[in-house]
Design a protein around this motif. Structure first.
Motif, PDB file in Angstrom:
ATOM      1  N   ILE A   1       7.025  42.257 -10.441  1.00 35.13           N
ATOM      2  CA  ILE A   1       7.788  43.234 -11.222  1.00 35.13           C
ATOM      3  C   ILE A   1       9.230  43.349 -10.728  1.00 35.13           C
ATOM      4  CG2 ILE A   1       5.781  44.629 -11.885  1.00 35.13           C
ATOM      5  CD1 ILE A   1       6.599  46.572  -9.603  1.00 35.13           C
ATOM      6  N   LEU A   2       9.486  42.892  -9.503  1.00 35.96           N
ATOM      7  CA  LEU A   2      10.812  43.023  -8.902  1.00 35.96           C
ATOM      8  C   LEU A   2      11.523  41.693  -8.722  1.00 35.96           C
ATOM      9  CD1 LEU A   2       9.956  45.561  -6.046  1.00 35.96           C
ATOM     10  CD2 LEU A   2      11.074  46.087  -8.219  1.00 35.96           C
TER      11      LEU A   2
ATOM     12  N   MET B   1       2.558  49.500  -2.081  1.00 37.05           N
ATOM     13  CA  MET B   1       1.425  49.334  -2.997  1.00 37.05           C
ATOM     14  C   MET B   1       1.896  48.837  -4.362  1.00 37.05           C
ATOM     15  SD  MET B   1      -0.643  52.880  -2.327  1.00 37.05           S
ATOM     16  CE  MET B   1      -0.663  53.602  -0.684  1.00 37.05           C
ATOM     17  N   SER B   2       3.028  49.345  -4.819  1.00 35.82           N
ATOM     18  CA  SER B   2       3.550  48.972  -6.131  1.00 35.82           C
ATOM     19  C   SER B   2       3.991  47.526  -6.185  1.00 35.82           C
ATOM     20  CB  SER B   2       4.728  49.884  -6.501  1.00 35.82           C
ATOM     21  OG  SER B   2       4.340  51.237  -6.487  1.00 35.82           O
TER      22      SER B   2
ATOM     23  N   ARG C   1       3.736  50.579 -12.005  1.00 34.55           N
ATOM     24  CA  ARG C   1       4.221  50.066 -10.728  1.00 34.55           C
ATOM     25  C   ARG C   1       5.735  50.126 -10.620  1.00 34.55           C
ATOM     26  NH1 ARG C   1       2.353  44.463 -10.770  1.00 34.55           N
ATOM     27  NH2 ARG C   1       3.344  44.303  -8.725  1.00 34.55           N
ATOM     28  N   LEU C   2       6.446  49.629 -11.618  1.00 37.96           N
ATOM     29  CA  LEU C   2       7.911  49.644 -11.566  1.00 37.96           C
ATOM     30  C   LEU C   2       8.455  51.069 -11.575  1.00 37.96           C
ATOM     31  CD1 LEU C   2      10.502  48.029 -11.397  1.00 37.96           C
ATOM     32  CD2 LEU C   2      10.486  47.844 -13.904  1.00 37.96           C
ATOM     33  N   PRO C   3       7.939  51.964 -12.446  1.00 42.47           N
ATOM     34  CA  PRO C   3       8.402  53.361 -12.361  1.00 42.47           C
ATOM     35  C   PRO C   3       8.166  53.988 -10.997  1.00 42.47           C
ATOM     36  CG  PRO C   3       7.261  52.996 -14.441  1.00 42.47           C
ATOM     37  CD  PRO C   3       7.083  51.739 -13.628  1.00 42.47           C
TER      38      PRO C   3
ATOM     39  N   VAL D   1       8.231  52.475  -8.080  1.00 37.05           N
ATOM     40  CA  VAL D   1       9.269  51.966  -7.176  1.00 37.05           C
ATOM     41  C   VAL D   1      10.598  52.670  -7.449  1.00 37.05           C
ATOM     42  CG1 VAL D   1      10.632  49.940  -6.525  1.00 37.05           C
ATOM     43  CG2 VAL D   1       8.170  49.714  -6.891  1.00 37.05           C
ATOM     44  N   ILE D   2      10.982  52.752  -8.710  1.00 41.35           N
ATOM     45  CA  ILE D   2      12.273  53.340  -9.078  1.00 41.35           C
ATOM     46  C   ILE D   2      12.333  54.817  -8.691  1.00 41.35           C
ATOM     47  CG2 ILE D   2      13.782  53.941 -11.007  1.00 41.35           C
ATOM     48  CD1 ILE D   2      12.789  51.383 -12.401  1.00 41.35           C
ATOM     49  N   ILE D   3      11.287  55.566  -9.032  1.00 40.29           N
ATOM     50  CA  ILE D   3      11.273  56.998  -8.729  1.00 40.29           C
ATOM     51  C   ILE D   3      11.273  57.228  -7.217  1.00 40.29           C
ATOM     52  CG2 ILE D   3       9.903  59.113  -8.888  1.00 40.29           C
ATOM     53  CD1 ILE D   3       8.966  58.104 -11.665  1.00 40.29           C
ATOM     54  N   SER D   4      10.489  56.414  -6.493  1.00 41.99           N
ATOM     55  CA  SER D   4      10.441  56.554  -5.030  1.00 41.99           C
ATOM     56  C   SER D   4      11.802  56.287  -4.409  1.00 41.99           C
ATOM     57  CB  SER D   4       9.399  55.605  -4.438  1.00 41.99           C
ATOM     58  OG  SER D   4       8.098  55.925  -4.888  1.00 41.99           O
ATOM     59  N   LEU D   5      12.494  55.247  -4.869  1.00 47.03           N
ATOM     60  CA  LEU D   5      13.821  54.933  -4.337  1.00 47.03           C
ATOM     61  C   LEU D   5      14.819  56.042  -4.655  1.00 47.03           C
ATOM     62  CD1 LEU D   5      14.032  51.099  -5.144  1.00 47.03           C
ATOM     63  CD2 LEU D   5      13.796  52.154  -2.893  1.00 47.03           C
TER      64      LEU D   5
END
Length: 369
Positions: free
Chosen positions: A278-279, A271-272, A235-237, A239-243
């Motif tokens: 996680i954030l 979704m993440s 989930r966190l990866p 978010v990071i990759i999408s951003l």
């Protein structure tokens, strides 16, 4: 940009990230900024923060409408109650900040209610929910909408009008169609939006002002969230990759695919954010949550504060100081402090208190019925 009714703190943190992206973009050309900041726009884009808001709103509106229907059924009363809550949730703060815009515009232009021929249409389009139509017509056809310090303060309301229009579409769909047919309608709207033209300067095309993709994908996500949950460790990866893709998207995809990819990634980020936090953990996470909870008020007030500070420093200091590093630091510090205070007061007075009042009134109304 509605308050998450189940208080998912990660979604609030996402709102915090989204509004920081928006502010980063909006400071450009309005404060004298260092060269590295100006140069950054040659390599990154941050306007996609709006699409994160749209995805969240689509998800929450779908959740709210289906929850209301499950409790009270598909009837006129349920539909009207939904709109009463939306109006009291969003309009009081908007009306207040529109009045502030007029005052700040008057200060910046040194005359009360300046240029009515420009200001009046801006106010009307903002309060009546067609600001994106008004702005798209002006920008796409290169028609001046007034001096920058006047039109800027109203510029942010285009996305609020878009949300109102999407609320109308989604609410009518859910109340008049079956669950499966309403989802088909949402998919059709997303696919139809792909046919709209686009180019390198995204805001010179209508798709910029009428982009429904992220909102509709957020709504579809609500129906399938139990089936498409992302593995917790991913989930966190995601978010990071999408951003990161958001930041460099013009250099990764052809112009026609930029907004569709942003819409899809906004839904993926949403979704993440659903699941274990996680954030929103730690000091940074809690700060993002605080900002996210006030993101609607921040969105409404930040342009007015930018212009107020810029004008105040410009007329009360020398040109050398205004354009110096010290001047920039002073203006940014004032901006952070004033925006934090103003948005917090706006959030507490026009959002939280009014929400409680409306809930009490609606509870009493339901008891009498």
């Amino acid at each position: 940009m509605l308050e998450n009714e189940n208080k998912n703190m990660d979604i609030q943190a996402l709102r915090g990230i989204a509004i920081l992206m928006v502010i980063y973009a909006h400071i450009k050309g309005r404060f004298p900024m260092p060269s590295f900041y100006e140069e950054s726009f040659k390599y990154i884009t941050v306007w996609s923060g709006v699409d994160i808001f749209l995805a969240i709103s689509g998800f929450l509106m779908c959740m709210t409408l289906n929850r209301d229907i499950s409790k009270s059924g598909k009837n006129i009363s349920t539909y009207l109650n939904f709109w009463i809550r939306r109006i009291f949730r969003l309009m009081p703060a908007l009306i207040f900040w529109v009045l502030v815009y007029v005052v700040v515009t008057s200060y910046a232009n040194e005359r009360w209610f300046p240029n009515p021929e420009n200001l009046t249409p801006l106010i009307k389009s903002t309060l009546l929910g067609y600001a994106n139509i008004y702005w798209s017509h002006g920008v796409v056809n290169r028609i001046s909408l007034g001096p920058q310090d006047m039109s800027d303060m109203f510029a942010v309301t285009w996305s609020l009008s878009l949300e109102w229009q999407l609320y109308l579409i989604i609410s009518l769909s859910i109340f008049t169609l079956s669950k499966n047919k309403s989802q088909i309608a949402f998919v059709f709207i997303v696919l139809a939006s792909l046919l709209m033209p686009t180019n390198e300067r995204q805001n010179t095309e209508y798709i910029w002002w009428f982009r429904p993709g992220a909102f509709m994908l957020g709504a579809i996500t609500y129906y399938h969230i139990d089936k498409i949950k992302i593995i917790n460790n991913l989930r966190l990866p995601c978010v990071i990759i999408s951003l990161l893709i958001f930041l460099f998207i013009p250099y990764l995809f052809e112009d026609h695919y930029v907004i569709p990819v942003i819409s899809a990634l906004s839904a993926l980020i949403l979704m993440s954010a659903i699941g274990k936090p996680i954030l929103s953990n730690g000091v940074v996470g809690r700060l993002l949550v605080w900002i996210g909870e006030r993101s609607y008020s921040v969105y409404l007030c930040h342009y007015a504060i930018i212009h107020l500070i810029s004008k105040f420093i410009f007329i009360n200091t020398s040109a050398d100081f205004y354009n110096s590093t010290s001047g920039t630091i002073l203006m940014l510090t004032m901006f952070i402090v004033l925006t934090s205070i103003a948005s917090d007061i706006s959030y507490r007075v026009f959002e939280r208190k009014l929400i409680r009042i409306v809930k009490i009134l609606m509870l009493k109304r339901s008891e009498t019925n």
